[in-house]
Design a protein around this motif. Sequence first.
Motif, PDB file in Angstrom:
ATOM      1  N   LYS A  50      -6.294  -2.843  -3.813  1.00  0.00           N
ATOM      2  CA  LYS A  50      -5.662  -4.107  -3.444  1.00  0.00           C
ATOM      3  C   LYS A  50      -6.602  -5.262  -3.800  1.00  0.00           C
ATOM      4  O   LYS A  50      -7.785  -5.236  -3.477  1.00  0.00           O
ATOM      5  CB  LYS A  50      -5.359  -4.125  -1.948  1.00  0.00           C
ATOM      6  CG  LYS A  50      -4.699  -5.403  -1.480  1.00  0.00           C
ATOM      7  CD  LYS A  50      -4.138  -5.288  -0.066  1.00  0.00           C
ATOM      8  CE  LYS A  50      -5.207  -5.504   0.981  1.00  0.00           C
ATOM      9  NZ  LYS A  50      -4.603  -5.640   2.329  1.00  0.00           N
ATOM     10  N   ILE A  51      -6.063  -6.272  -4.498  1.00  0.00           N
ATOM     11  CA  ILE A  51      -6.839  -7.436  -4.922  1.00  0.00           C
ATOM     12  C   ILE A  51      -6.270  -8.677  -4.238  1.00  0.00           C
ATOM     13  O   ILE A  51      -5.054  -8.879  -4.218  1.00  0.00           O
ATOM     14  CB  ILE A  51      -6.778  -7.585  -6.459  1.00  0.00           C
ATOM     15  CG1 ILE A  51      -7.388  -6.349  -7.137  1.00  0.00           C
ATOM     16  CG2 ILE A  51      -7.490  -8.860  -6.919  1.00  0.00           C
ATOM     17  CD1 ILE A  51      -7.185  -6.293  -8.634  1.00  0.00           C
ATOM     18  N   MET A  86       0.815  -1.211   0.000  1.00  0.00           N
ATOM     19  CA  MET A  86       0.000   0.000   0.000  1.00  0.00           C
ATOM     20  C   MET A  86       0.855   1.271   0.000  1.00  0.00           C
ATOM     21  O   MET A  86       0.421   2.312  -0.490  1.00  0.00           O
ATOM     22  CB  MET A  86      -0.991  -0.019   1.163  1.00  0.00           C
ATOM     23  CG  MET A  86      -1.994  -1.172   1.078  1.00  0.00           C
ATOM     24  SD  MET A  86      -2.716  -1.447  -0.582  1.00  0.00           S
ATOM     25  CE  MET A  86      -3.972  -0.155  -0.581  1.00  0.00           C
ATOM     26  N   GLN A  87       2.076   1.188   0.509  1.00  0.00           N
ATOM     27  CA  GLN A  87       2.995   2.336   0.386  1.00  0.00           C
ATOM     28  C   GLN A  87       3.303   2.593  -1.088  1.00  0.00           C
ATOM     29  O   GLN A  87       3.370   3.746  -1.522  1.00  0.00           O
ATOM     30  CB  GLN A  87       4.294   2.066   1.154  1.00  0.00           C
ATOM     31  CG  GLN A  87       4.143   2.056   2.676  1.00  0.00           C
ATOM     32  CD  GLN A  87       5.381   1.510   3.386  1.00  0.00           C
ATOM     33  OE1 GLN A  87       6.435   1.317   2.757  1.00  0.00           O
ATOM     34  NE2 GLN A  87       5.256   1.259   4.678  1.00  0.00           N
ATOM     35  N   TYR A  88       3.483   1.512  -1.841  1.00  0.00           N
ATOM     36  CA  TYR A  88       3.747   1.681  -3.278  1.00  0.00           C
ATOM     37  C   TYR A  88       2.510   2.177  -4.014  1.00  0.00           C
ATOM     38  O   TYR A  88       2.623   2.915  -4.986  1.00  0.00           O
ATOM     39  CB  TYR A  88       4.287   0.376  -3.899  1.00  0.00           C
ATOM     40  CG  TYR A  88       5.767   0.252  -3.654  1.00  0.00           C
ATOM     41  CD1 TYR A  88       6.678   0.953  -4.440  1.00  0.00           C
ATOM     42  CD2 TYR A  88       6.255  -0.482  -2.584  1.00  0.00           C
ATOM     43  CE1 TYR A  88       8.039   0.896  -4.184  1.00  0.00           C
ATOM     44  CE2 TYR A  88       7.616  -0.545  -2.316  1.00  0.00           C
ATOM     45  CZ  TYR A  88       8.502   0.147  -3.117  1.00  0.00           C
ATOM     46  OH  TYR A  88       9.843   0.107  -2.851  1.00  0.00           O
ATOM     47  N   ARG A  89       1.344   1.811  -3.532  1.00  0.00           N
ATOM     48  CA  ARG A  89       0.119   2.319  -4.161  1.00  0.00           C
ATOM     49  C   ARG A  89       0.091   3.838  -4.091  1.00  0.00           C
ATOM     50  O   ARG A  89      -0.211   4.530  -5.071  1.00  0.00           O
ATOM     51  CB  ARG A  89      -1.129   1.728  -3.500  1.00  0.00           C
ATOM     52  CG  ARG A  89      -2.377   2.069  -4.281  1.00  0.00           C
ATOM     53  CD  ARG A  89      -3.664   1.514  -3.708  1.00  0.00           C
ATOM     54  NE  ARG A  89      -4.713   1.707  -4.698  1.00  0.00           N
ATOM     55  CZ  ARG A  89      -5.293   2.888  -4.945  1.00  0.00           C
ATOM     56  NH1 ARG A  89      -4.945   3.961  -4.245  1.00  0.00           N
ATOM     57  NH2 ARG A  89      -6.204   2.995  -5.893  1.00  0.00           N
ATOM     58  N   TYR A 121      -1.325 -10.715  -2.404  1.00  0.00           N
ATOM     59  CA  TYR A 121      -2.178  -9.540  -2.623  1.00  0.00           C
ATOM     60  C   TYR A 121      -1.536  -8.710  -3.713  1.00  0.00           C
ATOM     61  O   TYR A 121      -0.309  -8.631  -3.802  1.00  0.00           O
ATOM     62  CB  TYR A 121      -2.318  -8.730  -1.330  1.00  0.00           C
ATOM     63  CG  TYR A 121      -3.058  -9.487  -0.257  1.00  0.00           C
ATOM     64  CD1 TYR A 121      -4.451  -9.459  -0.188  1.00  0.00           C
ATOM     65  CD2 TYR A 121      -2.366 -10.258   0.675  1.00  0.00           C
ATOM     66  CE1 TYR A 121      -5.136 -10.173   0.783  1.00  0.00           C
ATOM     67  CE2 TYR A 121      -3.041 -10.979   1.646  1.00  0.00           C
ATOM     68  CZ  TYR A 121      -4.426 -10.937   1.700  1.00  0.00           C
ATOM     69  OH  TYR A 121      -5.107 -11.645   2.645  1.00  0.00           O
ATOM     70  N   SER A 122      -2.353  -8.081  -4.540  1.00  0.00           N
ATOM     71  CA  SER A 122      -1.844  -7.444  -5.755  1.00  0.00           C
ATOM     72  C   SER A 122      -2.394  -6.051  -5.990  1.00  0.00           C
ATOM     73  O   SER A 122      -3.528  -5.746  -5.601  1.00  0.00           O
ATOM     74  CB  SER A 122      -2.245  -8.273  -6.982  1.00  0.00           C
ATOM     75  OG  SER A 122      -1.622  -9.515  -6.955  1.00  0.00           O
ATOM     76  N   LEU A 123      -1.576  -5.265  -6.667  1.00  0.00           N
ATOM     77  CA  LEU A 123      -1.992  -4.005  -7.288  1.00  0.00           C
ATOM     78  C   LEU A 123      -1.552  -4.075  -8.742  1.00  0.00           C
ATOM     79  O   LEU A 123      -0.508  -4.659  -9.046  1.00  0.00           O
ATOM     80  CB  LEU A 123      -1.260  -2.821  -6.653  1.00  0.00           C
ATOM     81  CG  LEU A 123      -1.419  -2.567  -5.166  1.00  0.00           C
ATOM     82  CD1 LEU A 123      -0.364  -1.564  -4.706  1.00  0.00           C
ATOM     83  CD2 LEU A 123      -2.819  -2.051  -4.867  1.00  0.00           C
TER      84      LEU A 123
END
Length: 312
Positions: free
Chosen positions: A250-251, A234-237, A257-259
Amino acid sequence: MENTTINGIHHITAIAGNAKRNYDFYTKVLGLKLVKKTVNFDDPETYHFYYGDKQGTPGTILTFFPWEGITAGRRGARQATEIGYSVPEGSFDFWINRFEKHNVIYNKPAEKFGEQYLTFLDPDGLKFELIASKTPDNRLPWETDEVKAENATKGFHNITITTNKMQPTADILTNVFGYKLLEQHVNRYRFVTDAVENANIVDLVEVPGEAAGHVAGGSVHHVAFRVKNDEVLMQYREKIAALGLHITDKIDRNYFYSLYFREPGGVLFEIATDNPGFAVDEPVEELGSHLKLPAQYEQYRSKLETTLPKLD
Protein backbone atom coordinates in the motif's frame (compact mmCIF):
# COMPACT_ATOMS: atom_id res chain seq x y z
CA MET A 1 -22.28 2.47 -4.89
CA GLU A 2 -21.11 -0.77 -3.34
CA ASN A 3 -18.76 -0.84 -0.38
CA THR A 4 -16.62 -3.86 -1.21
CA THR A 5 -16.48 -3.73 -5.00
CA ILE A 6 -14.38 -2.06 -7.67
CA ASN A 7 -16.42 1.09 -8.34
CA GLY A 8 -15.32 1.81 -11.90
CA ILE A 9 -12.41 4.07 -12.83
CA HIS A 10 -10.82 6.25 -10.13
CA HIS A 11 -8.34 8.14 -12.32
CA ILE A 12 -6.24 7.78 -15.46
CA THR A 13 -2.62 8.96 -15.53
CA ALA A 14 -0.76 9.92 -18.69
CA ILE A 15 2.55 11.44 -19.76
CA ALA A 16 2.95 14.88 -21.32
CA GLY A 17 5.85 17.01 -22.52
CA ASN A 18 5.64 20.74 -21.87
CA ALA A 19 3.81 21.55 -18.60
CA LYS A 20 2.33 24.91 -19.61
CA ARG A 21 1.06 23.53 -22.93
CA ASN A 22 -0.63 20.68 -21.03
CA TYR A 23 -2.12 23.04 -18.44
CA ASP A 24 -3.43 25.44 -21.09
CA PHE A 25 -4.98 22.69 -23.20
CA TYR A 26 -6.85 20.95 -20.40
CA THR A 27 -8.02 24.00 -18.45
CA LYS A 28 -8.68 26.35 -21.36
CA VAL A 29 -9.50 24.27 -24.45
CA LEU A 30 -11.16 21.26 -22.79
CA GLY A 31 -12.41 23.29 -19.83
CA LEU A 32 -11.41 20.93 -17.01
CA LYS A 33 -10.65 22.14 -13.50
CA LEU A 34 -7.10 21.86 -12.19
CA VAL A 35 -7.93 20.01 -8.98
CA LYS A 36 -4.41 19.57 -7.66
CA LYS A 37 -1.03 20.99 -8.52
CA THR A 38 1.63 18.87 -6.88
CA VAL A 39 4.85 17.09 -7.85
CA ASN A 40 5.79 13.60 -8.94
CA PHE A 41 6.59 11.91 -5.62
CA ASP A 42 9.52 10.08 -7.27
CA ASP A 43 10.78 13.11 -9.23
CA PRO A 44 9.86 16.33 -7.38
CA GLU A 45 11.22 18.65 -10.07
CA THR A 46 8.36 17.44 -12.30
CA TYR A 47 4.77 18.47 -11.72
CA HIS A 48 1.90 16.09 -11.18
CA PHE A 49 -1.32 17.73 -12.42
CA TYR A 50 -4.78 16.42 -11.55
CA TYR A 51 -7.72 17.64 -13.64
CA GLY A 52 -11.37 16.90 -12.90
CA ASP A 53 -14.65 18.30 -11.65
CA LYS A 54 -15.19 20.79 -8.84
CA GLN A 55 -14.51 18.35 -5.98
CA GLY A 56 -12.10 16.06 -7.79
CA THR A 57 -14.63 13.23 -7.82
CA PRO A 58 -13.20 9.79 -8.67
CA GLY A 59 -14.23 8.92 -12.23
CA THR A 60 -13.46 12.46 -13.44
CA ILE A 61 -9.74 12.61 -12.59
CA LEU A 62 -7.20 12.78 -15.42
CA THR A 63 -3.62 13.22 -14.22
CA PHE A 64 -0.33 14.01 -15.95
CA PHE A 65 3.38 13.84 -15.43
CA PRO A 66 4.70 16.57 -17.75
CA TRP A 67 8.33 15.67 -18.55
CA GLU A 68 9.90 18.43 -20.62
CA GLY A 69 11.55 17.09 -23.79
CA ILE A 70 10.24 13.52 -23.49
CA THR A 71 10.13 11.58 -26.75
CA ALA A 72 6.75 10.73 -28.25
CA GLY A 73 5.24 7.38 -27.35
CA ARG A 74 3.69 5.00 -29.86
CA ARG A 75 0.20 3.52 -29.58
CA GLY A 76 0.06 -0.24 -29.84
CA ALA A 77 -0.74 -3.47 -28.04
CA ARG A 78 -0.25 -3.93 -24.29
CA GLN A 79 -1.45 -0.36 -23.73
CA ALA A 80 -4.44 1.72 -22.73
CA THR A 81 -4.88 3.46 -26.08
CA GLU A 82 -7.98 5.69 -25.85
CA ILE A 83 -9.63 7.64 -23.05
CA GLY A 84 -13.39 8.10 -23.36
CA TYR A 85 -15.16 11.14 -21.88
CA SER A 86 -18.92 11.37 -21.51
CA VAL A 87 -20.42 14.49 -23.11
CA PRO A 88 -24.03 15.63 -23.60
CA GLU A 89 -25.85 14.58 -26.73
CA GLY A 90 -25.83 17.36 -29.30
CA SER A 91 -22.49 18.82 -28.16
CA PHE A 92 -20.33 17.61 -31.08
CA ASP A 93 -20.83 20.76 -33.18
CA PHE A 94 -19.57 22.85 -30.27
CA TRP A 95 -16.50 20.64 -29.87
CA ILE A 96 -15.71 20.49 -33.59
CA ASN A 97 -15.83 24.30 -33.78
CA ARG A 98 -13.65 24.52 -30.70
CA PHE A 99 -11.13 22.04 -32.09
CA GLU A 100 -11.00 23.97 -35.36
CA LYS A 101 -10.40 27.24 -33.52
CA HIS A 102 -7.59 25.78 -31.38
CA ASN A 103 -5.96 23.65 -34.13
CA VAL A 104 -6.78 20.37 -32.40
CA ILE A 105 -6.48 17.22 -34.53
CA TYR A 106 -9.84 15.41 -34.66
CA ASN A 107 -11.81 12.91 -36.73
CA LYS A 108 -15.37 13.22 -37.91
CA PRO A 109 -17.93 11.59 -35.58
CA ALA A 110 -18.42 7.82 -35.80
CA GLU A 111 -20.39 5.18 -33.92
CA LYS A 112 -19.69 2.06 -31.88
CA PHE A 113 -21.90 0.07 -29.53
CA GLY A 114 -24.78 2.35 -30.54
CA GLU A 115 -23.02 5.48 -29.26
CA GLN A 116 -21.76 8.43 -31.30
CA TYR A 117 -18.18 9.46 -30.56
CA LEU A 118 -15.73 12.15 -31.64
CA THR A 119 -12.00 11.35 -31.59
CA PHE A 120 -9.32 13.97 -30.93
CA LEU A 121 -5.66 14.17 -29.93
CA ASP A 122 -4.15 16.35 -27.22
CA PRO A 123 -0.97 18.37 -27.98
CA ASP A 124 1.22 15.35 -27.12
CA GLY A 125 -0.81 12.93 -29.26
CA LEU A 126 -2.81 11.32 -26.44
CA LYS A 127 -6.00 9.94 -27.98
CA PHE A 128 -9.46 10.73 -26.65
CA GLU A 129 -13.06 10.02 -27.55
CA LEU A 130 -15.93 12.30 -26.62
CA ILE A 131 -18.91 9.96 -26.31
CA ALA A 132 -22.62 10.71 -26.22
CA SER A 133 -23.47 8.03 -23.69
CA LYS A 134 -26.59 5.94 -24.26
CA THR A 135 -26.96 5.53 -20.49
CA PRO A 136 -27.98 8.59 -18.42
CA ASP A 137 -25.10 10.64 -17.01
CA ASN A 138 -26.30 13.01 -14.31
CA ARG A 139 -22.86 14.08 -13.11
CA LEU A 140 -22.48 17.86 -12.80
CA PRO A 141 -19.64 19.09 -14.99
CA TRP A 142 -17.17 21.85 -14.20
CA GLU A 143 -18.01 24.94 -16.24
CA THR A 144 -15.77 27.71 -17.58
CA ASP A 145 -16.63 30.98 -19.34
CA GLU A 146 -16.32 29.21 -22.68
CA VAL A 147 -17.36 25.62 -21.89
CA LYS A 148 -20.82 25.48 -20.33
CA ALA A 149 -22.74 22.51 -18.91
CA GLU A 150 -24.66 21.79 -22.12
CA ASN A 151 -21.37 20.85 -23.81
CA ALA A 152 -18.89 20.14 -21.02
CA THR A 153 -17.28 16.77 -20.30
CA LYS A 154 -18.90 15.03 -17.33
CA GLY A 155 -16.08 12.63 -16.49
CA PHE A 156 -14.92 9.34 -17.91
CA HIS A 157 -17.15 7.07 -19.96
CA ASN A 158 -14.62 4.31 -20.64
CA ILE A 159 -11.02 3.33 -21.17
CA THR A 160 -9.89 1.27 -24.17
CA ILE A 161 -7.09 -1.27 -23.88
CA THR A 162 -5.45 -2.74 -26.98
CA THR A 163 -4.20 -6.27 -26.42
CA ASN A 164 -2.77 -9.20 -28.36
CA LYS A 165 -4.81 -11.68 -26.35
CA MET A 166 -7.98 -10.53 -24.67
CA GLN A 167 -8.77 -13.40 -22.32
CA PRO A 168 -6.16 -12.92 -19.56
CA THR A 169 -7.14 -9.25 -19.11
CA ALA A 170 -10.84 -10.15 -19.34
CA ASP A 171 -10.31 -12.69 -16.55
CA ILE A 172 -9.00 -9.95 -14.22
CA LEU A 173 -11.94 -7.71 -15.10
CA THR A 174 -14.57 -10.41 -14.60
CA ASN A 175 -13.15 -12.75 -11.95
CA VAL A 176 -11.45 -10.13 -9.76
CA PHE A 177 -13.01 -6.73 -10.50
CA GLY A 178 -16.61 -7.88 -10.94
CA TYR A 179 -17.13 -6.62 -14.51
CA LYS A 180 -19.33 -8.46 -17.04
CA LEU A 181 -19.05 -8.73 -20.81
CA LEU A 182 -21.85 -6.47 -22.05
CA GLU A 183 -21.41 -6.69 -25.82
CA GLN A 184 -18.96 -7.59 -28.54
CA HIS A 185 -18.47 -6.09 -31.99
CA VAL A 186 -15.89 -7.86 -34.19
CA ASN A 187 -12.67 -7.66 -32.11
CA ARG A 188 -13.93 -5.10 -29.57
CA TYR A 189 -15.29 -6.39 -26.25
CA ARG A 190 -17.15 -4.07 -23.86
CA PHE A 191 -17.00 -4.87 -20.15
CA VAL A 192 -19.10 -3.02 -17.58
CA THR A 193 -19.67 -3.01 -13.84
CA ASP A 194 -23.04 -2.14 -12.33
CA ALA A 195 -21.43 -1.10 -9.03
CA VAL A 196 -21.54 2.52 -10.31
CA GLU A 197 -23.51 4.27 -13.03
CA ASN A 198 -20.68 6.09 -14.82
CA ALA A 199 -16.95 5.69 -15.57
CA ASN A 200 -17.75 1.98 -15.43
CA ILE A 201 -16.75 0.66 -18.88
CA VAL A 202 -13.56 -1.03 -20.08
CA ASP A 203 -13.27 -1.86 -23.78
CA LEU A 204 -10.75 -4.50 -24.83
CA VAL A 205 -9.63 -4.49 -28.46
CA GLU A 206 -7.92 -7.74 -29.45
CA VAL A 207 -5.33 -7.46 -32.23
CA PRO A 208 -3.15 -10.61 -32.21
CA GLY A 209 -0.52 -9.31 -34.63
CA GLU A 210 -0.19 -5.78 -33.27
CA ALA A 211 3.28 -4.73 -32.08
CA ALA A 212 3.58 -3.59 -28.49
CA GLY A 213 3.25 0.16 -28.07
CA HIS A 214 5.86 2.34 -26.39
CA VAL A 215 4.77 4.31 -23.33
CA ALA A 216 6.25 7.85 -23.41
CA GLY A 217 4.90 11.31 -24.30
CA GLY A 218 1.20 11.21 -25.20
CA SER A 219 0.71 7.75 -23.66
CA VAL A 220 -1.45 6.50 -20.81
CA HIS A 221 0.88 5.50 -17.97
CA HIS A 222 -1.68 3.63 -15.85
CA VAL A 223 -5.38 3.14 -15.21
CA ALA A 224 -6.60 3.37 -11.61
CA PHE A 225 -9.73 1.57 -10.42
CA ARG A 226 -11.77 2.82 -7.50
CA VAL A 227 -12.49 1.30 -4.07
CA LYS A 228 -14.18 2.78 -1.03
CA ASN A 229 -11.34 2.62 1.51
CA ASP A 230 -8.08 1.02 2.66
CA GLU A 231 -9.77 -2.06 4.04
CA VAL A 232 -11.31 -2.96 0.69
CA LEU A 233 -8.02 -2.04 -1.01
CA MET A 234 -6.16 -4.67 1.02
CA GLN A 235 -8.81 -7.32 0.27
CA TYR A 236 -8.02 -6.79 -3.41
CA ARG A 237 -4.31 -7.04 -2.67
CA GLU A 238 -4.88 -10.56 -1.34
CA LYS A 239 -7.00 -11.55 -4.34
CA ILE A 240 -4.42 -10.35 -6.86
CA ALA A 241 -1.42 -11.78 -4.99
CA ALA A 242 -3.25 -15.13 -4.84
CA LEU A 243 -3.23 -15.20 -8.66
CA GLY A 244 0.56 -15.07 -8.58
CA LEU A 245 0.73 -11.51 -9.92
CA HIS A 246 3.25 -9.12 -8.39
CA ILE A 247 1.46 -6.30 -6.55
CA THR A 248 2.99 -3.43 -4.57
CA ASP A 249 2.48 -2.73 -0.91
CA LYS A 250 0.00 0.00 0.00
CA ILE A 251 1.36 3.42 -1.05
CA ASP A 252 0.17 6.70 0.44
CA ARG A 253 -0.43 9.17 -2.41
CA ASN A 254 -1.70 11.90 0.00
CA TYR A 255 -5.12 12.06 -1.71
CA PHE A 256 -5.72 8.29 -1.89
CA TYR A 257 -4.01 5.02 -1.01
CA SER A 258 -2.80 2.86 -3.87
CA LEU A 259 -1.70 -0.56 -5.01
CA TYR A 260 -0.12 -1.19 -8.41
CA PHE A 261 0.15 -4.34 -10.49
CA ARG A 262 0.70 -5.14 -14.16
CA GLU A 263 -2.26 -7.08 -15.53
CA PRO A 264 -1.41 -10.08 -17.74
CA GLY A 265 -2.00 -8.06 -20.94
CA GLY A 266 0.81 -5.67 -20.00
CA VAL A 267 -1.06 -2.58 -18.78
CA LEU A 268 -0.19 -1.05 -15.40
CA PHE A 269 -3.30 -1.11 -13.20
CA GLU A 270 -3.73 0.74 -9.95
CA ILE A 271 -6.41 0.36 -7.30
CA ALA A 272 -7.03 3.62 -5.44
CA THR A 273 -9.23 4.60 -2.50
CA ASP A 274 -11.86 7.33 -2.23
CA ASN A 275 -10.28 8.46 1.03
CA PRO A 276 -9.04 10.95 2.06
CA GLY A 277 -9.79 12.90 -1.16
CA PHE A 278 -8.43 16.11 -2.65
CA ALA A 279 -9.79 18.47 0.02
CA VAL A 280 -7.44 16.97 2.60
CA ASP A 281 -4.90 19.81 2.19
CA GLU A 282 -6.87 22.74 0.71
CA PRO A 283 -10.58 23.65 0.75
CA VAL A 284 -12.75 22.65 -2.23
CA GLU A 285 -13.09 26.31 -3.28
CA GLU A 286 -9.29 26.59 -3.55
CA LEU A 287 -8.49 23.22 -5.14
CA GLY A 288 -5.62 23.50 -7.62
CA SER A 289 -4.67 27.06 -6.72
CA HIS A 290 -1.65 26.26 -4.51
CA LEU A 291 1.45 24.16 -5.08
CA LYS A 292 0.92 21.25 -2.69
CA LEU A 293 3.97 19.24 -1.68
CA PRO A 294 4.21 15.94 0.17
CA ALA A 295 5.82 16.32 3.60
CA GLN A 296 9.21 14.98 2.48
CA TYR A 297 9.61 17.82 -0.06
CA GLU A 298 8.22 20.72 1.97
CA GLN A 299 11.74 21.74 3.01
CA TYR A 300 12.61 22.25 -0.68
CA ARG A 301 9.56 24.40 -1.41
CA SER A 302 11.40 27.64 -2.24
CA LYS A 303 13.79 25.81 -4.58
CA LEU A 304 10.96 23.88 -6.31
CA GLU A 305 8.88 27.03 -6.73
CA THR A 306 11.72 28.53 -8.78
CA THR A 307 12.70 25.39 -10.75
CA LEU A 308 9.22 24.07 -11.67
CA PRO A 309 7.98 25.44 -15.01
CA LYS A 310 5.90 28.64 -14.90
CA LEU A 311 2.26 28.14 -15.89
CA ASP A 312 1.05 31.71 -16.36
